[in-house]
Design an enzyme around this catalytic site. Structure first.
Site, PDB file in Angstrom:
ATOM      1  N   ARG A   1       0.833  -1.206   0.000  1.00 28.64           N
ATOM      2  CA  ARG A   1       0.000   0.000   0.000  1.00 28.64           C
ATOM      3  C   ARG A   1       0.870   1.260   0.000  1.00 28.64           C
ATOM      4  O   ARG A   1       1.821   1.370   0.777  1.00 28.64           O
ATOM      5  CB  ARG A   1      -0.935   0.026   1.217  1.00 28.64           C
ATOM      6  CG  ARG A   1      -1.975  -1.092   1.194  1.00 28.64           C
ATOM      7  CD  ARG A   1      -2.919  -0.961   2.382  1.00 28.64           C
ATOM      8  NE  ARG A   1      -3.875  -2.050   2.426  1.00 28.64           N
ATOM      9  CZ  ARG A   1      -5.040  -2.058   1.783  1.00 28.64           C
ATOM     10  NH1 ARG A   1      -5.370  -1.017   1.045  1.00 28.64           N
ATOM     11  NH2 ARG A   1      -5.855  -3.081   1.883  1.00 28.64           N
TER      12      ARG A   1
ATOM     13  N   SER B   1     -18.174 -16.920  16.840  1.00 34.01           N
ATOM     14  CA  SER B   1     -17.764 -15.751  16.064  1.00 34.01           C
ATOM     15  C   SER B   1     -18.091 -15.951  14.593  1.00 34.01           C
ATOM     16  O   SER B   1     -17.749 -16.972  13.997  1.00 34.01           O
ATOM     17  CB  SER B   1     -16.256 -15.533  16.236  1.00 34.01           C
ATOM     18  OG  SER B   1     -15.792 -14.455  15.461  1.00 34.01           O
TER      19      SER B   1
ATOM     20  N   HIS C   1     -20.331   0.173  11.337  1.00 33.26           N
ATOM     21  CA  HIS C   1     -20.665   0.685  10.008  1.00 33.26           C
ATOM     22  C   HIS C   1     -22.155   0.998   9.871  1.00 33.26           C
ATOM     23  O   HIS C   1     -22.645   1.175   8.750  1.00 33.26           O
ATOM     24  CB  HIS C   1     -20.237  -0.312   8.930  1.00 33.26           C
ATOM     25  CG  HIS C   1     -18.758  -0.360   8.738  1.00 33.26           C
ATOM     26  ND1 HIS C   1     -18.070   0.546   7.960  1.00 33.26           N
ATOM     27  CD2 HIS C   1     -17.815  -1.195   9.257  1.00 33.26           C
ATOM     28  CE1 HIS C   1     -16.782   0.268   7.987  1.00 33.26           C
ATOM     29  NE2 HIS C   1     -16.593  -0.782   8.768  1.00 33.26           N
TER      30      HIS C   1
ATOM     31  N   LYS D   1     -16.709   7.001  12.079  1.00 34.10           N
ATOM     32  CA  LYS D   1     -17.257   6.796  10.744  1.00 34.10           C
ATOM     33  C   LYS D   1     -18.406   7.777  10.521  1.00 34.10           C
ATOM     34  O   LYS D   1     -18.176   8.918  10.183  1.00 34.10           O
ATOM     35  CB  LYS D   1     -17.628   5.336  10.551  1.00 34.10           C
ATOM     36  CG  LYS D   1     -16.382   4.433  10.539  1.00 34.10           C
ATOM     37  CD  LYS D   1     -16.690   2.994  10.322  1.00 34.10           C
ATOM     38  CE  LYS D   1     -15.412   2.177  10.093  1.00 34.10           C
ATOM     39  NZ  LYS D   1     -14.463   2.199  11.202  1.00 34.10           N
TER      40      LYS D   1
ATOM     41  N   THR E   1      -7.609  -8.024   3.848  1.00 38.51           N
ATOM     42  CA  THR E   1      -8.903  -7.429   4.193  1.00 38.51           C
ATOM     43  C   THR E   1     -10.037  -8.224   3.569  1.00 38.51           C
ATOM     44  O   THR E   1     -11.106  -8.395   4.180  1.00 38.51           O
ATOM     45  CB  THR E   1      -8.952  -5.965   3.728  1.00 38.51           C
ATOM     46  OG1 THR E   1      -7.821  -5.264   4.270  1.00 38.51           O
ATOM     47  CG2 THR E   1     -10.229  -5.279   4.206  1.00 38.51           C
TER      48      THR E   1
END
Length: 404
Positions: free
Chosen positions: A21, A135, A215, A246, A361
């Site tokens: 990145r 989870s 989110h 956010k 990701t």
């Protein structure tokens, strides 16, 4: 031992997989969101299409005034940890607003959403002897980290698969402590968890529930309490975790829950106890933002309309927009090299900033562009984006070999 070589090799591995990145050097322009000054290669000004400041609250004059006023009254820093230096009053007010937002008795603010997840999940599981945590397979890295730190047994259920989750729950003794950890909006695919069904299973098998709404807070529900508020099930959840970084456009994370649970986390979580608290400027802006969004449903409606319009435009242009139930607009590329090439061309030739989303990701082969339209992205900006995407897609398709 050549330590430097170890670090160089670690970076080389990332480069070799085409997922290294390079950060864009940008300067957001107050009052002109989503525009930003570009201090790197490319045009002097660019349009940002990948910000998690979903509603542009970081530019809201009310929110900015909240920060300025707090600094003028209380100074720049918080003075240290809350355990040693005390709690500045704005934090108390903010926690009251957050508890009210989710209709819970108590709230606790952390320095980030990552810390609130890792500290809370690790602490809760440690406090419950022989706890087993269920989870979701696509849970955020911060949740996975917290579960790992807890040392508790972990059972991973297939993403949003209630049949699999129930099968795992059935294997456990009724009286064994259990915690189901999941998210409301999954930020890479834009899908939503079946919250009510998870609550039904939790009730049936005697489990606690831990919902990450990072989110979704500010964006869903009549007051911005998230998907659980929109669906009328917030009262059924043991813990609701959120972020201030956010939709609220600031910084910090938090949990809400019962008074006893929040107090237990406050008293035992190392991630809370041993870190300096958020400074007055950050808390002042977050407090203003939370209060503002509670009363501005029209922003949430505008946000949804913008996301839907962009999805429609992308589909009409023949671009591979992925199915999404929410404001997240992912466009499938499927190759890290192509994704990087496309975003580079968007920046250099079109003044459009989008960050490619690569492994880890998302899984390899599902690399994508993740677009996040806001109420401030008008029709002209959307048309420019779609036109530019079509151009770079064709250009990269000609120049790059197909992914294996």
């Amino acid at each position: 031992m050549n330590y430097e070589r170890l670090f160089e090799d670690a970076v080389a591995e990332v480069r070799g997989e085409n997922r290294y990145r390079v950060f864009a050097d940008l300067e957001r322009i107050a009052g002109e969101f989503p525009l930003a000054r570009n201090h790197g290669t490319g045009p002097d000004r660019v349009v940002v299409w990948c910000s998690n400041d979903y509603l542009g609250q970081g530019q809201n004059p009310v929110v900015i005034e909240g920060a300025v006023s707090a600094v003028q009254r209380m100074g720049a820093g918080s003075g240290g940890t809350r355990n040693i230096s005390g709690t500045h009053h704005l934090l108390v007010e903010l926690e009251g607003e957050l508890a009210d937002l989710h209709d819970k008795p108590a709230a606790l603010v952390f320095t980030s959403g990552y810390v609130s997840n890792s500290a809370t999940l690790s602490t809760l599981a440690k406090l419950m002897k022989d706890c087993v945590i269920f989870s979701d397979a696509l849970n955020h890295a911060s949740m996975i980290d917290g579960i790992r730190q807890s040392g508790a047994e972990k059972q991973i259920f297939r993403h949003n698969d209630m049949v699999h989750l129930e099968a795992l729950l059935q294997e456990q003794p009724r009286d064994r402590p259990k915690l189901i950890a999941f998210e409301s909006v999954y930020s890479m695919d834009g899908d939503i968890a079946p919250i009510a069904e998870i609550c039904d299973l939790a009730d049936k098998y005697g489990a606690m529930t831990y919902l990450d709404e990072v989110h979704a807070v500010g964006l869903y529900g009549p007051r911005g309490g998230g998907v659980s508020q929109a669906e009328g099930v917030a009262h059924r959840l043991t813990v609701i975790e959120g972020t201030l970084a956010k939709a609220f456009g600031c910084l910090g994370g938090y949990i809400t829950g019962s008074t006893a649970l929040v107090d237990a986390v406050r008293s035992h979580a190392s991630g809370f106890i041993f870190t300096t608290s958020l400074p007055p400027s950050v808390v002042g802006s977050a407090l203003a933002s939370v209060r503002y969004l509670k009363g501005h449903e029209e922003l949430r409606q505008q946000h949804q309309e913008r996301a839907q319009r962009l999805k429609t435009l992308l589909k009409e242009a023949g671009l591979p927009v992925m199915p999404s139930q929410t404001h997240i607009v992912p466009v499938l590329v499927g190759c890290p090299e192509r994704a990087r090439a496309m975003t580079g061309l968007l920046m250099l030739d079109h003044g459009i900033y989008v960050q490619p989303i690569n492994y880890p990701t998302v899984p390899r082969g599902t690399e994508r562009l993740r677009l996040t339209p806001s109420p401030m992205h008008n029709d002209a900006l959307m048309d420019d984006l779609v036109s530019a995407l079509v151009t770079v897609w064709q250009q990269v398709a000609r120049e790059q070999p197909k992914a294996a």
